[in-house]
Design an enzyme around this catalytic site. Structure first.
Site, PDB file in Angstrom:
ATOM      1  N   ASP A 139       0.866  -1.194   0.000  1.00  0.00           N
ATOM      2  CA  ASP A 139       0.000   0.000   0.000  1.00  0.00           C
ATOM      3  C   ASP A 139       0.894   1.232   0.000  1.00  0.00           C
ATOM      4  O   ASP A 139       2.101   1.129   0.290  1.00  0.00           O
ATOM      5  CB  ASP A 139      -0.910  -0.005   1.263  1.00  0.00           C
ATOM      6  CG  ASP A 139      -2.205   0.781   1.056  1.00  0.00           C
ATOM      7  OD1 ASP A 139      -2.134   1.999   0.846  1.00  0.00           O
ATOM      8  OD2 ASP A 139      -3.286   0.173   1.117  1.00  0.00           O
ATOM      9  N   ASP A 148       3.379   1.982  -4.542  1.00  0.00           N
ATOM     10  CA  ASP A 148       2.394   2.722  -5.338  1.00  0.00           C
ATOM     11  C   ASP A 148       2.108   1.855  -6.558  1.00  0.00           C
ATOM     12  O   ASP A 148       2.992   1.618  -7.394  1.00  0.00           O
ATOM     13  CB  ASP A 148       2.979   4.080  -5.757  1.00  0.00           C
ATOM     14  CG  ASP A 148       2.009   4.886  -6.615  1.00  0.00           C
ATOM     15  OD1 ASP A 148       1.048   4.299  -7.161  1.00  0.00           O
ATOM     16  OD2 ASP A 148       2.218   6.107  -6.748  1.00  0.00           O
ATOM     17  N   VAL A 149       0.875   1.396  -6.676  1.00  0.00           N
ATOM     18  CA  VAL A 149       0.547   0.409  -7.722  1.00  0.00           C
ATOM     19  C   VAL A 149       0.652   0.969  -9.135  1.00  0.00           C
ATOM     20  O   VAL A 149       0.598   0.217 -10.107  1.00  0.00           O
ATOM     21  CB  VAL A 149      -0.862  -0.192  -7.516  1.00  0.00           C
ATOM     22  CG1 VAL A 149      -0.877  -1.181  -6.372  1.00  0.00           C
ATOM     23  CG2 VAL A 149      -1.920   0.893  -7.348  1.00  0.00           C
ATOM     24  N   ASN A 157      -6.205  -5.150  -5.542  1.00  0.00           N
ATOM     25  CA  ASN A 157      -7.326  -4.553  -4.806  1.00  0.00           C
ATOM     26  C   ASN A 157      -7.252  -3.035  -4.690  1.00  0.00           C
ATOM     27  O   ASN A 157      -8.284  -2.368  -4.614  1.00  0.00           O
ATOM     28  CB  ASN A 157      -7.372  -5.186  -3.407  1.00  0.00           C
ATOM     29  CG  ASN A 157      -8.175  -4.357  -2.433  1.00  0.00           C
ATOM     30  OD1 ASN A 157      -9.398  -4.427  -2.411  1.00  0.00           O
ATOM     31  ND2 ASN A 157      -7.498  -3.547  -1.617  1.00  0.00           N
ATOM     32  N   TYR A 171     -14.849   6.298 -12.581  1.00  0.00           N
ATOM     33  CA  TYR A 171     -14.761   5.082 -11.752  1.00  0.00           C
ATOM     34  C   TYR A 171     -15.420   3.907 -12.480  1.00  0.00           C
ATOM     35  O   TYR A 171     -14.853   2.812 -12.553  1.00  0.00           O
ATOM     36  CB  TYR A 171     -15.446   5.352 -10.405  1.00  0.00           C
ATOM     37  CG  TYR A 171     -15.359   4.217  -9.409  1.00  0.00           C
ATOM     38  CD1 TYR A 171     -14.164   3.910  -8.769  1.00  0.00           C
ATOM     39  CD2 TYR A 171     -16.484   3.457  -9.095  1.00  0.00           C
ATOM     40  CE1 TYR A 171     -14.085   2.873  -7.851  1.00  0.00           C
ATOM     41  CE2 TYR A 171     -16.427   2.427  -8.158  1.00  0.00           C
ATOM     42  CZ  TYR A 171     -15.224   2.133  -7.546  1.00  0.00           C
ATOM     43  OH  TYR A 171     -15.148   1.110  -6.636  1.00  0.00           O
ATOM     44  N   LYS A 219     -13.573   0.449 -13.696  1.00  0.00           N
ATOM     45  CA  LYS A 219     -13.986  -0.870 -13.194  1.00  0.00           C
ATOM     46  C   LYS A 219     -14.529  -1.748 -14.312  1.00  0.00           C
ATOM     47  O   LYS A 219     -14.396  -2.971 -14.278  1.00  0.00           O
ATOM     48  CB  LYS A 219     -15.011  -0.704 -12.075  1.00  0.00           C
ATOM     49  CG  LYS A 219     -14.431  -0.049 -10.801  1.00  0.00           C
ATOM     50  CD  LYS A 219     -13.276  -0.855 -10.237  1.00  0.00           C
ATOM     51  CE  LYS A 219     -12.799  -0.349  -8.884  1.00  0.00           C
ATOM     52  NZ  LYS A 219     -11.660  -1.128  -8.368  1.00  0.00           N
ATOM     53  N   ILE A 227     -19.929  -1.648   0.289  1.00  0.00           N
ATOM     54  CA  ILE A 227     -19.217  -2.294   1.403  1.00  0.00           C
ATOM     55  C   ILE A 227     -18.747  -1.187   2.350  1.00  0.00           C
ATOM     56  O   ILE A 227     -18.226  -0.152   1.896  1.00  0.00           O
ATOM     57  CB  ILE A 227     -18.006  -3.100   0.889  1.00  0.00           C
ATOM     58  CG1 ILE A 227     -18.407  -4.033  -0.278  1.00  0.00           C
ATOM     59  CG2 ILE A 227     -17.360  -3.889   2.034  1.00  0.00           C
ATOM     60  CD1 ILE A 227     -19.449  -5.078   0.038  1.00  0.00           C
ATOM     61  N   THR A 234     -16.477   0.604   4.086  1.00  0.00           N
ATOM     62  CA  THR A 234     -15.032   0.844   4.222  1.00  0.00           C
ATOM     63  C   THR A 234     -14.771   2.347   4.133  1.00  0.00           C
ATOM     64  O   THR A 234     -15.647   3.102   3.708  1.00  0.00           O
ATOM     65  CB  THR A 234     -14.230   0.152   3.088  1.00  0.00           C
ATOM     66  OG1 THR A 234     -14.397   0.926   1.887  1.00  0.00           O
ATOM     67  CG2 THR A 234     -14.651  -1.278   2.856  1.00  0.00           C
TER      68      THR A 234
END
Ligand SMILES: NC(=O)c1ccc[n+]([C@@H]2O[C@H](COP(=O)([O-])OP(=O)(O)OC[C@H]3O[C@@H](n4cnc5c(N)ncnc54)[C@H](O)[C@@H]3O)[C@@H](O)[C@H]2O)c1
Length: 271
Positions: free
Chosen positions: A37, A63-64, A90, A154, A158, A189, A191
């Site tokens: 992360d 950092d992805v 994720n 977004y 996705k 969800i 979060t």
């Protein structure tokens, strides 16, 4: 769950929410987990939770969107925990905003974090898993299945994750690689992603636009009435309820499931 003991997983975005739940649930099944992360303190907390219950985990700053860092992460994983056979892509953010007011910079940031990262993670995992096999699990969303006002970037990111995962699954099969690839599509969800994205959206969108988003009351948190209307089960999902699906997809219990989109949304998309 079948045959997960002794395996190694990499989970991106493991410092919070669904990613943390995936790390904890995989570790509970005997999987050694590399938690990655940009939030180092959050990653350290995830590792501490796992170690406290006797599991094995380490963390790394990642950092992805950084292509070079992916090579370092794969090397670190192999040297410290072993060759990964589970990859959970994720990490993600939700950048909301009306299309007519949306900047190209925000569009590209959304795509980089949510979609480029999944390409980089899937490519790295395929290279690592090509001999001994594995399972790649990419976090999409119900926003990758249908459109919603105010979150077009977004949704696009996705939707891209959904079809890229299917293409990767077909390619793995046809190349004879023992690798499965699936996408997971959560509904609402509970979060921190909601607070982060709603707080940002209220800066850039009108209250009406924000109120049009699933799960948002226009305030800074999930609104119980809106959720009850949107989700037939009448409550938001828990991160662990997504992680349980991820554990199933990681395991041999799902050995003939690849190229699929698995929805975990309390029946939101059933009507
Ligand atoms: N919570 C929901 O309702 C929901 C619904 C559908 C899909 N999802 C998806 O599930 C995934 C996890 O979301 P969450 O709800 O747990 O959110 P979260 O905000 O709790 O966790 C996301 C994590 O990703 C990390 N991250 C952000 N940018 C990063 C980067 N560039 N490199 C590395 N890490 C980065 C954050 O630091 C954070 O720890 C995301 O892909 C999200 O789009 C969530």
């Amino acid at each position: 769950m079948k045959n997960l003991k002794g395996r190694t997983a990499i989970v991106t975005g493991g410092a919070s929410g669904i990613g943390r739940a995936c790390c904890v649930c995989l570790a509970r099944e005997g999987v050694a987990v590399l938690v990655t992360d940009i939030d180092d303190a959050g990653s350290a907390e995830t590792v501490a939770i796992i170690k406290k219950s006797g599991g094995k985990a380490i963390s790394a700053h990642h950092d992805v969107t950084d292509e070079t860092r992916w090579d370092e992460i794969m090397t670190l994983c192999e040297s410290e925990l072993g060759v990964p056979s589970v990859m959970v892509n994720n990490a993600g953010v939700a950048i909301g905003g009306a299309i007519m007011d949306f900047s190209l910079a925000d569009w590209q940031k959304q795509m980089a974090i949510n979609m480029d990262s999944v390409f980089l993670g899937t490519r790295a995992a395929m290279r690592a898993m090509k001999l001994k096999g594995g399972s790649i699990i990419n976090l999409s969303s119900i926003a990758g299945l249908r459109g919603a006002s105010g979150v077009s970037a977004y949704c696009a990111s996705k939707g891209g994750v959904r079809l890229f995962s299917k293409a990767a699954a077909v390619e793995c099969g046809q190349l004879g690689l023992p690798i499965r690839v699936n996408s997971v599509h959560p509904g609402i969800i509970d979060t921190p992603i909601w607070q982060k994205s709603i707080a940002r959206m209220t800066e850039t969108m009108s209250a009406d636009q924000v109120a049009g988003l699933s799960g948002s009351s226009g305030g800074n948190s999930l609104n119980a009435d809106v959720i009850a209307q949107a989700a037939p089960m009448g409550r938001p999902g828990r991160p662990e309820e997504v992680a349980d699906l991820v554990v199933f997809l990681a395991s041999d219990a799902s050995s003939y499931i690849s190229g699929q989109e698995l929805v975990v949304d309390g029946a939101m998309t059933a009507r």
